[in-house]
Design a protein around this motif. Sequence first.
Motif, PDB file in Angstrom:
ATOM      1  N   THR A  28     -17.643   1.872  -4.957  1.00 16.74           N
ATOM      2  CA  THR A  28     -17.523   3.054  -3.928  1.00 16.74           C
ATOM      3  C   THR A  28     -16.678   2.543  -2.728  1.00 16.74           C
ATOM      4  N   ILE A  29     -15.961   3.493  -2.264  1.00 15.08           N
ATOM      5  CA  ILE A  29     -15.175   3.431  -1.138  1.00 15.08           C
ATOM      6  C   ILE A  29     -15.664   4.040   0.101  1.00 15.08           C
ATOM      7  N   CYS A  30     -15.827   3.359   1.355  1.00 13.19           N
ATOM      8  CA  CYS A  30     -16.400   4.062   2.363  1.00 13.19           C
ATOM      9  C   CYS A  30     -15.021   4.068   3.379  1.00 13.19           C
ATOM     10  N   ALA A  31     -14.473   5.231   3.401  1.00 12.87           N
ATOM     11  CA  ALA A  31     -13.197   5.553   4.087  1.00 12.87           C
ATOM     12  C   ALA A  31     -13.559   5.890   5.595  1.00 12.87           C
ATOM     13  N   ALA A  32     -12.448   5.642   6.514  1.00 10.73           N
ATOM     14  CA  ALA A  32     -12.468   6.111   7.778  1.00 10.73           C
ATOM     15  C   ALA A  32     -11.375   6.125   8.347  1.00 10.73           C
ATOM     16  N   PRO A  33     -10.694   6.860   9.238  1.00  8.13           N
ATOM     17  CA  PRO A  33      -9.699   6.966   9.974  1.00  8.13           C
ATOM     18  C   PRO A  33      -9.347   5.598  10.600  1.00  8.13           C
ATOM     19  N   PRO A  34      -7.826   5.290  10.529  1.00  5.86           N
ATOM     20  CA  PRO A  34      -7.441   4.081  11.514  1.00  5.86           C
ATOM     21  C   PRO A  34      -7.665   4.309  12.802  1.00  5.86           C
ATOM     22  N   PRO A  35      -7.793   3.497  13.751  1.00  7.53           N
ATOM     23  CA  PRO A  35      -7.876   1.884  13.472  1.00  7.53           C
ATOM     24  C   PRO A  35      -9.288   1.313  13.081  1.00  7.53           C
ATOM     25  N   LEU A  36     -10.208   2.237  12.663  1.00  9.29           N
ATOM     26  CA  LEU A  36     -11.387   1.900  11.908  1.00  9.29           C
ATOM     27  C   LEU A  36     -10.837   1.259  10.512  1.00  9.29           C
ATOM     28  N   VAL A  37     -11.732   0.455  10.059  1.00  9.68           N
ATOM     29  CA  VAL A  37     -11.278  -0.437   8.918  1.00  9.68           C
ATOM     30  C   VAL A  37     -12.035   0.198   7.600  1.00  9.68           C
ATOM     31  N   SER A  38     -11.725   0.730   6.659  1.00 10.52           N
ATOM     32  CA  SER A  38     -12.460   1.161   5.533  1.00 10.52           C
ATOM     33  C   SER A  38     -12.819  -0.168   4.774  1.00 10.52           C
ATOM     34  N   HIS A  39     -13.852   0.187   3.766  1.00 10.78           N
ATOM     35  CA  HIS A  39     -14.175  -0.972   2.978  1.00 10.78           C
ATOM     36  C   HIS A  39     -14.791  -0.192   1.620  1.00 10.78           C
ATOM     37  N   VAL A  40     -14.881  -1.192   0.663  1.00  8.26           N
ATOM     38  CA  VAL A  40     -15.489  -1.027  -0.639  1.00  8.26           C
ATOM     39  C   VAL A  40     -16.796  -1.551  -0.950  1.00  8.26           C
ATOM     40  N   CYS A  41     -17.724  -1.025  -1.461  1.00 10.34           N
ATOM     41  CA  CYS A  41     -18.863  -1.557  -1.750  1.00 10.34           C
ATOM     42  C   CYS A  41     -19.025  -1.869  -3.353  1.00 10.34           C
ATOM     43  N   VAL A  42     -19.412  -2.979  -4.039  1.00 13.31           N
ATOM     44  CA  VAL A  42     -19.613  -2.973  -5.315  1.00 13.31           C
ATOM     45  C   VAL A  42     -20.879  -3.302  -5.586  1.00 13.31           C
ATOM     46  N   PHE A  60     -23.453 -12.068  -8.604  1.00 13.50           N
ATOM     47  CA  PHE A  60     -21.972 -11.968  -8.267  1.00 13.50           C
ATOM     48  C   PHE A  60     -21.863 -13.463  -8.050  1.00 13.50           C
ATOM     49  N   THR A  61     -20.793 -14.233  -8.478  1.00 17.16           N
ATOM     50  CA  THR A  61     -20.723 -15.393  -8.346  1.00 17.16           C
ATOM     51  C   THR A  61     -20.047 -15.802  -6.947  1.00 17.16           C
ATOM     52  N   CYS A  62     -19.214 -14.820  -6.596  1.00 20.29           N
ATOM     53  CA  CYS A  62     -18.697 -14.726  -5.209  1.00 20.29           C
ATOM     54  C   CYS A  62     -18.522 -13.082  -4.614  1.00 20.29           C
ATOM     55  N   VAL A  63     -17.969 -13.054  -3.417  1.00 21.34           N
ATOM     56  CA  VAL A  63     -17.912 -11.616  -3.132  1.00 21.34           C
ATOM     57  C   VAL A  63     -16.739 -11.004  -3.668  1.00 21.34           C
ATOM     58  N   PRO A  64     -16.652 -10.009  -4.282  1.00 28.86           N
ATOM     59  CA  PRO A  64     -15.520  -9.253  -4.938  1.00 28.86           C
ATOM     60  C   PRO A  64     -14.409  -8.810  -3.840  1.00 28.86           C
ATOM     61  N   LYS A  65     -13.278  -8.953  -4.421  1.00 28.86           N
ATOM     62  CA  LYS A  65     -12.259  -8.618  -3.370  1.00 28.86           C
ATOM     63  C   LYS A  65     -11.050  -7.711  -3.918  1.00 28.86           C
ATOM     64  N   VAL A  66     -10.504  -6.975  -2.823  1.00 29.24           N
ATOM     65  CA  VAL A  66      -9.411  -5.933  -3.488  1.00 29.24           C
ATOM     66  C   VAL A  66      -8.083  -6.907  -3.482  1.00 29.24           C
ATOM     67  N   VAL A  67      -7.483  -6.658  -4.778  1.00 34.09           N
ATOM     68  CA  VAL A  67      -6.437  -7.453  -5.054  1.00 34.09           C
ATOM     69  C   VAL A  67      -5.179  -6.905  -4.811  1.00 34.09           C
ATOM     70  N   ALA A  68      -5.113  -5.523  -5.091  1.00 32.81           N
ATOM     71  CA  ALA A  68      -3.805  -4.850  -4.906  1.00 32.81           C
ATOM     72  C   ALA A  68      -4.058  -3.275  -4.692  1.00 32.81           C
ATOM     73  N   THR A  69      -3.264  -2.593  -3.865  1.00 34.07           N
ATOM     74  CA  THR A  69      -3.637  -1.161  -3.925  1.00 34.07           C
ATOM     75  C   THR A  69      -2.051  -0.489  -3.760  1.00 34.07           C
ATOM     76  N   GLN A  70      -2.082   0.495  -4.553  1.00 36.04           N
ATOM     77  CA  GLN A  70      -0.992   1.578  -4.382  1.00 36.04           C
ATOM     78  C   GLN A  70      -1.263   2.790  -4.808  1.00 36.04           C
ATOM     79  N   GLY A  71      -0.837   3.615  -4.120  1.00 36.06           N
ATOM     80  CA  GLY A  71      -1.071   5.165  -4.461  1.00 36.06           C
ATOM     81  C   GLY A  71      -2.561   5.448  -4.569  1.00 36.06           C
ATOM     82  N   ASP A  72      -2.983   5.836  -5.862  1.00 34.46           N
ATOM     83  CA  ASP A  72      -4.411   6.276  -5.915  1.00 34.46           C
ATOM     84  C   ASP A  72      -5.072   5.138  -7.020  1.00 34.46           C
ATOM     85  N   VAL A  73      -4.282   3.994  -7.008  1.00 36.94           N
ATOM     86  CA  VAL A  73      -5.016   2.940  -7.692  1.00 36.94           C
ATOM     87  C   VAL A  73      -5.534   1.606  -6.771  1.00 36.94           C
TER      88      VAL A  73
END
Length: 442
Positions: A62-76, A86-99
Amino acid sequence: MRVMEDEEFLRLCPPTHPRRNDDDDDALPATCLLDLLTYIADCRNATTATCRLSCGMEVQVTICAAPPPLVSHVCVYCPGYAHTVFTCVPKVVATQGDVLVLCIALGPRGTIYRPSRSNYYLYQVQAGWPSLKLLPHPGPCFDPNDPYAPLFDDHSVGIIRYQPHIDHPALYVIAALTNRSVPGRYDLHLLHSNAESWISKRGLPRPHSMSRGDHSFAKVITVGGEAGTIGWVDLWKGILFCDVLKDNPVFLYVSLPPPLMATRKLRGCPRNTRNVSVIKGLIRYVELQIHIKPGSFTRGNYISNGWTVATWSRISSNPFEDWHQNCKLDASQVSFENNPVHYEKLPELLDDQGIPQLTMVRLHTGHPVLSMHDHDIVYLMTKVNYLDDKAWVLAIDMRNSTLQGVAEFNAERVIALRYAFTQSGISEYLNMLPGIKGNRKR
């Protein structure tokens, strides 16, 4: 024991963004700031997508989005399982457009890291609907000394979106770079849309213009174009470009502008003070030079004496073009008269006699991020003390020398001013989802 409890708390408790009224139909901005570390939490909204694994386990993003300068985050989350799955905290590796590409490791803790437990997932917003799928595993590298090492580093992963024909839906290619098989050459690893496995093009020669010695790539940018240009960025030295959609890809190399302080020794983590982005067709570069009060540096802390930030841009990856400096600004030049409300959100700093100090100059500042929807805005992370758990994100208008916005940022998972969030265009596509006006409520 208390340390472990604090660690678990940080995994499970995502920040709460200011809520909007139910009748607030304001859309999210075209781009957002996105926390690279996710939270392990059962958070659901219009952006939620799930993927069922062959073992029957379900992964939820799930993506919890907010307008900058607030920082949005992802919940897994994995419904029906404790967070310890979870072995460790999941992380965002790459982002581009709708992906988004995420790295999620599942399995018992305290075991030797094995690549079979750490997988890449692709989150996508397409046709007004979010989806999540498990990507083919890239496999281990051919290193006899470390058989469980991954094929490539997460910092080397980029995404290119392209449309082969006007009537054809957009496709993607995920690209990663390594230099492990042949000294002085690079291996390019590619995963095309709906492909069942990665392909590798090994032993590609480095360009002659590229300086010798080791290059540590800290970021990947997507330039685009017909051939699909991606750039691997060594923030101390330069950018290695490659048209990854070509049958026979060739590298081009572009050096970064010289440092603001010519005598500076380029060492440590460059992501604390440098960044590169592609914004509306321009390749843009930002450097932050921190000024330290002489004699104040001790045990990893120091007294800040302001900063200087500068931005450059170039039109393309052509190595024969030059960088052009756009703006340069000192902390003491930032004006607050346009909106004093923003300045009041910052902490008041007092000297030993209780006299208020120039806050913008005395705050510890780093982590520059270029806005993707406003050429003049640079985001900076700032703290009262270098190792504090609380931080603020500043939106600085470089051209007008003004403070455009301030937002608190929970820096409990961030050591000092380490790189913690990045720019993302995913928010533009989240606006297309039904029910998105409530996407920041839990």
